[in-house]
Design a protein around this motif. Structure first.
Motif, short mmCIF file in Angstrom:
data_model
loop_
_atom_site.label_atom_id
_atom_site.label_comp_id
_atom_site.label_asym_id
_atom_site.label_seq_id
_atom_site.Cartn_x
_atom_site.Cartn_y
_atom_site.Cartn_z
N THR A 57 0.82 -1.25 0.14
CA THR A 57 0.02 -0.10 0.09
C THR A 57 0.80 1.27 0.01
N ALA A 58 2.06 1.05 0.72
CA ALA A 58 2.96 2.29 0.86
C ALA A 58 3.39 2.58 -0.77
N ALA A 59 3.85 1.51 -1.35
CA ALA A 59 4.29 1.47 -2.97
C ALA A 59 3.31 1.99 -3.63
N LEU A 60 2.01 1.58 -3.44
CA LEU A 60 0.98 2.46 -4.09
C LEU A 60 0.63 3.78 -3.90
N TYR A 61 0.99 3.93 -2.77
CA TYR A 61 1.01 5.55 -2.58
C TYR A 61 1.98 6.29 -3.15
N ALA A 62 3.09 5.83 -2.92
CA ALA A 62 4.42 6.45 -3.44
C ALA A 62 4.29 6.75 -5.20
N VAL A 63 3.75 5.67 -5.74
CA VAL A 63 3.61 6.09 -7.09
C VAL A 63 2.51 6.98 -7.52
N CYS A 64 1.53 6.89 -6.71
CA CYS A 64 0.49 7.67 -6.98
C CYS A 64 0.89 9.37 -6.88
N PHE A 65 1.72 9.52 -5.66
CA PHE A 65 2.28 10.91 -5.67
C PHE A 65 3.23 11.18 -6.79
N GLN A 66 3.94 10.47 -7.21
CA GLN A 66 4.62 10.42 -8.19
C GLN A 66 3.98 10.97 -9.61
N MET A 67 2.66 10.17 -10.01
CA MET A 67 1.88 10.43 -10.92
C MET A 67 1.36 11.92 -10.71
N LEU A 68 0.81 12.37 -9.50
CA LEU A 68 0.46 13.46 -9.45
C LEU A 68 1.67 14.46 -9.71
N ASP A 69 2.83 14.29 -9.28
CA ASP A 69 3.90 15.35 -9.35
C ASP A 69 4.35 15.39 -11.11
N ASN A 70 3.62 14.41 -11.87
CA ASN A 70 4.38 14.06 -13.08
C ASN A 70 5.63 13.50 -13.42
N VAL B 98 7.94 -1.55 -7.63
CA VAL B 98 9.07 -2.53 -7.08
C VAL B 98 9.81 -1.66 -6.30
N LYS B 99 10.59 -0.59 -6.94
CA LYS B 99 11.56 -0.14 -6.01
C LYS B 99 10.96 0.67 -4.66
N ALA B 100 9.63 1.23 -4.64
CA ALA B 100 9.15 1.49 -3.54
C ALA B 100 8.64 0.57 -2.59
N PHE B 101 8.18 -0.58 -3.05
CA PHE B 101 7.93 -1.93 -2.23
C PHE B 101 9.28 -2.42 -1.43
N LYS B 102 10.31 -2.23 -1.98
CA LYS B 102 11.50 -2.74 -1.57
C LYS B 102 12.15 -1.98 -0.54
N ILE B 103 11.74 -0.53 -0.59
CA ILE B 103 12.29 0.35 0.37
C ILE B 103 11.38 0.37 1.64
N ASN B 104 10.23 0.25 1.27
CA ASN B 104 9.11 -0.12 2.49
C ASN B 104 8.67 -1.28 3.17
N ILE B 105 9.38 -2.43 2.76
CA ILE B 105 9.07 -3.81 3.13
C ILE B 105 9.26 -4.05 4.53
N ARG B 106 10.39 -3.46 5.09
CA ARG B 106 10.86 -3.58 6.40
C ARG B 106 10.09 -2.53 7.44
N PRO B 107 10.53 -1.17 7.10
CA PRO B 107 9.82 -0.42 7.85
C PRO B 107 8.29 -0.37 8.03
N SER B 108 7.45 -1.05 7.05
CA SER B 108 6.09 -1.28 6.99
C SER B 108 5.50 -2.35 7.84
N ILE B 109 6.35 -3.24 8.42
CA ILE B 109 5.88 -4.35 9.22
C ILE B 109 5.06 -3.77 10.56
N PRO B 110 5.92 -3.00 11.22
CA PRO B 110 4.78 -2.57 12.42
C PRO B 110 3.57 -1.94 12.27
N TYR B 111 3.40 -1.21 11.12
CA TYR B 111 2.21 -0.74 10.44
C TYR B 111 1.27 -1.77 10.21
N THR B 112 1.78 -2.80 9.54
CA THR B 112 0.75 -3.93 8.98
C THR B 112 0.33 -4.76 10.22
N LEU B 113 1.36 -4.95 11.21
CA LEU B 113 0.73 -5.67 12.33
C LEU B 113 -0.27 -4.90 13.16
#
Length: 208
Positions: A44-57, A67-82
């Motif tokens: 979901t964080a990767a989804l928003y990261a790309v959406c923000f990029q789309m809005l910023d063109n 995939v880049k955003a997913f890899k960046i957020n995979i570890r930091p996102s675990i506490p949020y998911t849990l």
């Protein structure tokens, strides 16, 4: 508009069509990367990261950026998911139990659980986009999220409406929900995230 203008890359129709296909691709990526459940926060964080990029063109390859955003957020996102899964599971279980009870006390507790569930949804409506947009600790992000949720009331209500619409349709008018179910599967989450990003972008701009 001349026929030859339709095929120009900067034609509004072509831009709209490209945006639609980008959202379809994004939604598919979100579904696939969310399947392990524990990766829900990162996907979901990767989804928003790309959406923000789309809005910023600023988006180039949707797949590569996702995939880049997913890899960046995979570890930091675990506490949020849990936290989201645990909090949601407890509150939904309580709502189910209280919904079968009778009496004034059950009704009051049911209302309290609904309010807590709405508060949880409101906080995470900011927390995950903040995770996608900024590099902060879990505690700092959650602190910023609840402050924004409490201070930006119109935006918070709009975010809750976007996130809650599918569930409201499912519970209140399932006939309509099942008619649009496939539309939601193919594009619903990405469209919702894109609309939420449009709401959140000016809010986040003020934080700089």
């Amino acid at each position: 508009m001349a026929v030859k203008d339709i095929f120009k890359s900067d034609n509004p129709f072509n831009e709209m069509l490209t945006r639609v296909f980008n959202l379809l691709e994004l939604n598919l990526l979100w579904i696939v990367f969310s399947l392990p459940i524990i990766t829900l926060g990162a996907s979901t964080a990767a989804l928003y990261a790309v959406c923000f990029q789309m809005l910023d063109n600023r988006e180039t390859s949707i797949f590569r950026e996702y995939v880049k955003a997913f890899k960046i957020n995979i570890r930091p996102s675990i506490p949020y998911t849990l936290t989201l899964l645990a909090g949601g599971a407890v509150l939904l279980s309580d709502l189910h139990i209280l919904g079968t009870g009778e009496g004034g006390a059950s009704g009051i507790l049911y209302g309290c659980c609904l309010a807590l569930l709405a508060a949880l949804a409101a906080v995470f409506s900011y927390a995950i986009p903040l995770l996608a947009r900024y590099e902060n600790s879990f505690v700092e992000t959650m602190n910023n999220a609840w402050r924004l949720a409490a201070s930006q009331i119109p935006q918070t209500l709009a975010l809750l409406a976007i996130h809650g619409l599918p569930w409201i349709l499912l519970l209140k008018v399932p006939g309509i929900f099942f008619h649009i179910f496939w539309i939601w599967i193919f594009a619903g989450e990405a469209v919702g995230a894109y609309l939420c990003a449009m709401i959140l972008r000016p809010v986040f701009e003020k934080l700089k």
